[in-house]
Design an enzyme around this catalytic site. Structure first.
Site, PDB file in Angstrom:
ATOM      1  CG  LEU A  99      -1.848  -1.171   1.355  1.00  0.00           C
ATOM      2  CD1 LEU A  99      -2.702  -1.042   2.633  1.00  0.00           C
ATOM      3  CD2 LEU A  99      -2.992  -0.901   0.349  1.00  0.00           C
ATOM      4  CG  ASP A 100       0.512   4.640  -2.712  1.00  0.00           C
ATOM      5  OD1 ASP A 100       1.402   3.636  -3.303  1.00  0.00           O
ATOM      6  OD2 ASP A 100      -0.384   5.184  -3.509  1.00  0.00           O
ATOM      7  CE  LYS A 101       5.756   8.454   4.913  1.00  0.00           C
ATOM      8  NZ  LYS A 101       6.749   9.760   4.657  1.00  0.00           N
ATOM      9  CB  THR A 139      -2.852   3.872   1.212  1.00  0.00           C
ATOM     10  OG1 THR A 139      -2.899   4.803   0.035  1.00  0.00           O
ATOM     11  CG2 THR A 139      -4.327   3.276   1.029  1.00  0.00           C
ATOM     12  CG  HIS A 196       0.679   7.248  -7.068  1.00  0.00           C
ATOM     13  ND1 HIS A 196       1.406   8.411  -6.993  1.00  0.00           N
ATOM     14  CD2 HIS A 196       1.154   6.692  -5.791  1.00  0.00           C
ATOM     15  CE1 HIS A 196       2.460   8.379  -6.147  1.00  0.00           C
ATOM     16  NE2 HIS A 196       2.255   7.352  -5.330  1.00  0.00           N
TER      17      HIS A 196
END
Length: 348
Positions: free
Chosen positions: A143-145, A147, A254
């Site tokens: 997961l993105d930082k 999120t 993204h």
């Protein structure tokens, strides 16, 4: 290891990130060293330049330059995690059995390391998630930082390969929740813009920005990849903002953030894609709601469904909202319990 070697990814190794594949074969090599050798072209896959995050699969040939026989990275399995971080990551455990661990990843904690991040990321804290096992669990997705939400780790190589196959064959189902500017019309739809990395940006995850490409121009745009996102509006705050469910049919960098911004409804708190500090005055655009609403990203991996690799049972995991999103929900009057488990099935 002396001399340049060309190694073939074995059939039993399955598909994985290049850096993970290398470190499994050569545990003395650090993440930083792998990234440097990729940047300088010393490591190549099937003759081409690659990034540490490039995925390799059985049959691919990897050019590996001379590597040190031993090094400080052999202490990797003996990493000491600070007590405060150990308690934090253990408290994030949402569910586990003898094969899989699921976390409710906090926002602001990277999934994996990067330049200058040290070991304070999920992958660097897995020593605290062994729970009696000899080996540390392995990330099978990320997961993105910024999120939050459900993140799976496999406790053995066999399970990691099985879950990677499930991702590739799209037998898993991830549903994200987000607060977005304005209210998308129609209230349920599919976004099919391709994505390409913007020029002049830094490399790697959080440093890069993706540009949307109309479907008709994807094939003619170098580096563009097809991307598909399903969305459904669960509730709305007039025309000011909406609570939406998002399903990433594909898994591009993204993707959800870029897609929602492209249709004029960026995710609240998304400074990268939503106009930075621009306030949302309704009917879309502007990533900030103002007032007491947090400026943090309002994107959460709410649920994750998959077939258990051993039992075959369908497992569905649900992660409660992080504090800043829970506060926003309470402020605008949205209630978690009012949402169907799968808004897309509910409407069909």
């Amino acid at each position: 290891m002396s001399g340049v070697k060309v190694l073939t990814v074995a059939a039993d190794e399955g598909e994985s990130r290049l850096d993970r594949w290398l470190k499994k074969r050569f545990p003395q090599v650090t993440q930083g060293a792998v990234e440097k050798m990729c940047r300088t072209g010393q490591i190549r896959v099937d003759g081409g330049r690659v990034k540490a995050s490039t995925r390799v699969a059985p049959g691919m040939q990897v050019r590996v330059p001379p590597l040190p026989e031993t090094g400080p990275a052999r202490a990797r399995d003996e990493i000491t995690v600070p007590e405060s971080d150990a308690q934090m990551i253990q408290s994030a455990v949402l569910w586990k059995d003898e094969h899989i661990i699921a976390l409710n990843k906090p926002p602001g904690l990277p999934s994996q390391g990067g330049s200058g991040q040290g070991n304070r990321h999920v992958d660097g804290l897995t020593e605290a998630l062994k729970f009696g096992y000899k080996d540390r669990p392995k990330l099978v997705h990320r997961l993105d930082k910024d999120t939050s939400g459900v993140l799976l780790l496999a406790r053995t190589d066999r399970i990691a390969r099985a879950l990677s196959e499930a991702f590739r064959h799209r037998t898993t189902r991830k549903i994200y929740w987000a607060a977005v500017a304005g209210v998308p019309t129609p209230r349920m739809g599919t976004i099919r813009f391709g994505l390409v990395k913007a020029p002049g940006r830094g490399g790697g995850g959080e440093g890069e920005k993706m540009l949307c490409v109309p479907p008709s121009k994807i094939d003619a745009t170098e580096g563009a990849k097809r991307a598909t996102t399903d969305y459904a509006v669960i509730d709305a705050l007039g025309t000011r903002a909406a609570w939406v469910a998002l399903v990433p049919v594909t898994g591009r960098t993204h993707q959800l953030r870029a897609h929602m911004a492209e249709i004029g409804h960026p995710i609240v708190g998304d400074g990268k894609y939503g106009g930075s500090g621009q306030e949302n005055l309704g009917d879309g655009w502007g990533a900030q709601l103002g007032g007491e609403i947090s400026r943090k990203l309002h994107l959460h991996a709410r649920s994750f469904a998959f077939d258990h690799p051993i039992t075959g049972k369908r497992i569905t995991l649900t992660a409660p909202l992080p504090p800043h999103m829970a506060k926003t929900w309470a402020t605008v009057g949205w209630r978690e319990g009012d949402a169907p488990a799968d808004p897309f099935e509910e409407e069909e």
